[in-house]
Design a protein around this motif. Structure first.
Motif, PDB file in Angstrom:
ATOM      1  N   ASN A  86       0.931  -1.163  -0.115  1.00  8.43           N
ATOM      2  CA  ASN A  86       0.115  -0.473   0.306  1.00  8.43           C
ATOM      3  C   ASN A  86       0.998   0.903  -0.391  1.00  8.43           C
ATOM      4  O   ASN A  86       1.287   1.356   1.287  1.00  8.43           O
ATOM      5  CB  ASN A  86      -0.879  -0.018   1.096  1.00  8.43           C
ATOM      6  CG  ASN A  86      -1.997  -0.897   0.964  1.00  8.43           C
ATOM      7  OD1 ASN A  86      -2.940  -0.490   0.355  1.00  8.43           O
ATOM      8  ND2 ASN A  86      -2.888  -2.199   2.060  1.00  8.43           N
ATOM      9  N   PRO A 118      -5.016   2.117   2.204  1.00  6.40           N
ATOM     10  CA  PRO A 118      -4.978   0.825   3.326  1.00  6.40           C
ATOM     11  C   PRO A 118      -5.402  -0.007   3.609  1.00  6.40           C
ATOM     12  O   PRO A 118      -5.236  -1.238   4.398  1.00  6.40           O
ATOM     13  CB  PRO A 118      -3.367   1.362   3.564  1.00  6.40           C
ATOM     14  CG  PRO A 118      -3.299   3.161   3.668  1.00  6.40           C
ATOM     15  CD  PRO A 118      -4.150   3.557   2.581  1.00  6.40           C
ATOM     16  N   TRP A 119      -6.700   0.664   4.448  1.00  2.44           N
ATOM     17  CA  TRP A 119      -7.780  -0.401   5.036  1.00  2.44           C
ATOM     18  C   TRP A 119      -8.625  -0.702   4.159  1.00  2.44           C
ATOM     19  O   TRP A 119      -8.493  -1.935   3.927  1.00  2.44           O
ATOM     20  CB  TRP A 119      -8.745   0.397   6.271  1.00  2.44           C
ATOM     21  CG  TRP A 119      -9.485   0.101   6.640  1.00  2.44           C
ATOM     22  CD1 TRP A 119     -10.009  -1.385   6.971  1.00  2.44           C
ATOM     23  CD2 TRP A 119     -10.888   0.666   6.346  1.00  2.44           C
ATOM     24  NE1 TRP A 119     -11.322  -1.959   7.308  1.00  2.44           N
ATOM     25  CE2 TRP A 119     -11.729  -0.836   6.603  1.00  2.44           C
ATOM     26  CE3 TRP A 119     -11.585   1.102   5.677  1.00  2.44           C
ATOM     27  CZ2 TRP A 119     -13.212  -0.415   6.415  1.00  2.44           C
ATOM     28  CZ3 TRP A 119     -12.879   1.360   5.366  1.00  2.44           C
ATOM     29  CH2 TRP A 119     -13.649   0.366   5.567  1.00  2.44           C
ATOM     30  N   MET A 122      -6.504  -4.107   2.699  1.00  2.00           N
ATOM     31  CA  MET A 122      -6.047  -5.210   2.703  1.00  2.00           C
ATOM     32  C   MET A 122      -7.142  -5.412   3.421  1.00  2.00           C
ATOM     33  O   MET A 122      -7.371  -6.895   3.486  1.00  2.00           O
ATOM     34  CB  MET A 122      -5.634  -4.396   5.006  1.00  2.00           C
ATOM     35  CG  MET A 122      -4.470  -4.176   4.893  1.00  2.00           C
ATOM     36  SD  MET A 122      -3.320  -3.708   6.858  1.00  2.00           S
ATOM     37  CE  MET A 122      -4.603  -2.459   6.948  1.00  2.00           C
ATOM     38  N   ILE A 137       1.748  -8.327   3.787  1.00  2.00           N
ATOM     39  CA  ILE A 137       1.500  -6.379   3.000  1.00  2.00           C
ATOM     40  C   ILE A 137       2.682  -5.871   4.160  1.00  2.00           C
ATOM     41  O   ILE A 137       2.856  -5.765   5.174  1.00  2.00           O
ATOM     42  CB  ILE A 137       0.111  -6.366   4.357  1.00  2.00           C
ATOM     43  CG1 ILE A 137      -0.932  -7.342   3.500  1.00  2.00           C
ATOM     44  CG2 ILE A 137      -0.253  -4.769   3.485  1.00  2.00           C
ATOM     45  CD1 ILE A 137      -2.723  -7.197   3.771  1.00  2.00           C
ATOM     46  N   ASN A 139       2.145  -1.401   4.460  1.00  2.00           N
ATOM     47  CA  ASN A 139       1.922  -0.539   4.365  1.00  2.00           C
ATOM     48  C   ASN A 139       3.357   0.700   4.445  1.00  2.00           C
ATOM     49  O   ASN A 139       3.681   1.076   5.152  1.00  2.00           O
ATOM     50  CB  ASN A 139       0.788   0.456   5.537  1.00  2.00           C
ATOM     51  CG  ASN A 139      -0.197  -1.100   4.985  1.00  2.00           C
ATOM     52  OD1 ASN A 139      -1.176  -1.493   4.486  1.00  2.00           O
ATOM     53  ND2 ASN A 139      -0.575  -1.748   6.404  1.00  2.00           N
ATOM     54  N   SER A 141       3.786   3.949   5.769  1.00  2.00           N
ATOM     55  CA  SER A 141       3.290   5.313   6.605  1.00  2.00           C
ATOM     56  C   SER A 141       4.439   6.282   6.439  1.00  2.00           C
ATOM     57  O   SER A 141       4.768   6.807   5.381  1.00  2.00           O
ATOM     58  CB  SER A 141       3.615   4.823   8.162  1.00  2.00           C
ATOM     59  OG  SER A 141       3.248   6.084   9.229  1.00  2.00           O
ATOM     60  N   LYS A 159      -0.770   9.049   8.243  1.00  4.03           N
ATOM     61  CA  LYS A 159       0.182   8.741   8.249  1.00  4.03           C
ATOM     62  C   LYS A 159       0.844   7.474   9.809  1.00  4.03           C
ATOM     63  O   LYS A 159       0.775   6.114   9.770  1.00  4.03           O
ATOM     64  CB  LYS A 159       1.837   8.448   8.162  1.00  4.03           C
ATOM     65  CG  LYS A 159       2.016   9.073   6.635  1.00  4.03           C
ATOM     66  CD  LYS A 159       1.357   8.119   5.395  1.00  4.03           C
ATOM     67  CE  LYS A 159       1.135   8.691   4.092  1.00  4.03           C
ATOM     68  NZ  LYS A 159       1.795   7.520   3.374  1.00  4.03           N
ATOM     69  N   VAL A 162      -2.323   4.666   9.912  1.00  8.69           N
ATOM     70  CA  VAL A 162      -1.103   3.812   9.230  1.00  8.69           C
ATOM     71  C   VAL A 162      -0.065   3.453   9.789  1.00  8.69           C
ATOM     72  O   VAL A 162      -0.460   2.138  10.319  1.00  8.69           O
ATOM     73  CB  VAL A 162      -0.740   4.419   7.767  1.00  8.69           C
ATOM     74  CG1 VAL A 162      -0.102   3.108   7.148  1.00  8.69           C
ATOM     75  CG2 VAL A 162      -1.548   5.013   6.770  1.00  8.69           C
ATOM     76  N   THR A 166      -1.736  -1.004  10.745  1.00 10.86           N
ATOM     77  CA  THR A 166      -0.922  -2.383  10.255  1.00 10.86           C
ATOM     78  C   THR A 166      -0.679  -2.980  12.013  1.00 10.86           C
ATOM     79  O   THR A 166      -0.600  -3.750  11.820  1.00 10.86           O
ATOM     80  CB  THR A 166       0.346  -1.249  10.555  1.00 10.86           C
ATOM     81  OG1 THR A 166       0.565  -0.698   9.192  1.00 10.86           O
ATOM     82  CG2 THR A 166       1.611  -2.366   9.173  1.00 10.86           C
ATOM     83  N   ALA A 182       4.604  -2.115   8.345  1.00 12.15           N
ATOM     84  CA  ALA A 182       4.861  -0.390   8.031  1.00 12.15           C
ATOM     85  C   ALA A 182       5.727   0.306   8.020  1.00 12.15           C
ATOM     86  O   ALA A 182       7.195  -0.241   8.708  1.00 12.15           O
ATOM     87  CB  ALA A 182       3.738   0.586   8.644  1.00 12.15           C
TER      88      ALA A 182
END
Length: 250
Positions: A86, A118-119, A122, A137, A139, A141, A159, A162, A166, A182
């Motif tokens: 992401n 990002p949510w 996922m 995964i 992400n 940040s 962020k 995020v 995460t 992340a």
């Protein structure tokens, strides 16, 4: 197309960190689905020119239905998504970005892309990962999630979200063999910096102990590490920031 050994979906793949990540994952042998609201043709062309495997898909990360369509199509054709990066993100270009000066429109714009995106990503890929016995995964940040920085109220909030999301997702899905981490970059030399002054760009460079901006490829290498090597890593928010977080000031 027959199913490759691994399939990676990378958002924000048209430029910057997303582009570098897509190219790196293809170099490492994954078939890369390059997703962006912009055209990813150049990224896909570079992947194929280097002998890799990739494709482009239009994806607005802010929209749940767009995620459902994109993920459903990939699973239908290839049968798997092993990795999700992401990366897609924006900064506030609408208003001042202090807590008081920030407008509601600007807040909603940044949160929708940088946190909701990002949510939704996922949420879209994890069920398929569970069905296949696991996945990974990453992400993106930011250092702005870890400390206060000038005029980044909406970006810092997104962020920071995020980073928290995460950790929460890692907690929820580790037992299903889904490892979620992340990366919190320092200032990376990407098109997102195009509109800042040379003086501000230099100030950002000087903030790092290494005294330069990061390169997108340096973040991509950390994403690749989490995907290929990070078998005992989950729930991390890992600073890749040229020493900025150790320095203690701007």
């Amino acid at each position: 197309m027959t199913s490759p050994n691994t399939v990676a979906l990378v958002t924000g793949a048209a430029q910057g960190i997303g582009r570098a990540t897509a190219i790196r994952l293809a170099q490492d042998g994954s078939h890369v689905v390059c997703a962006d609201i912009q055209d990813c043709a150049d990224t896909v062309q570079d992947i194929k020119a280097a002998g890799g495997s990739g494709e482009g898909v239009a994806l607005d990360v802010r929209v749940a239905a767009a995620w459902a369509d994109a993920v459903g199509d990939v699973l239908g054709r290839l049968g798997r998504i092993d990795y999700l990066a992401n990366v897609a993100g924006v900064v506030n270009m609408i208003s001042e970005d202090s807590v008081v000066g920030l407008t509601e429109e600007a807040w909603d714009d940044v949160i929708a892309t940088d946190l909701k995106g990002p949510w939704l990503g996922m949420r879209a890929v994890i069920p398929g990962m569970i069905d296949r016995g696991g996945g990974r995964i990453v992400n993106i940040s930011s250092l702005a999630a870890l400390r206060g920085l000038p005029n980044l109220a909406s970006y810092s909030a997104a962020k920071g979200g995020v980073a928290a999301l995460t950790r929460q997702a890692a907690f929820e899905y580790a037992e299903r063999n889904i490892l979620i981490n992340a990366i919190a970059p320092g200032t990376i030399d990407t098109p997102i910096l195009a509109d800042i002054t040379p003086e501000m760009k230099q100030a950002n460079a000087n903030a790092h102990l290494i005294r330069r901006l990061g390169r997108p490829e340096e973040i991509a290498s950390m994403v690749a590490y989490f995907f290929r090597e990070g078998s005992f890593l989950t729930g991390l928010v890992y600073a890749v920031d040229g020493g900025w977080s150790a320095k203690g000031n701007f």
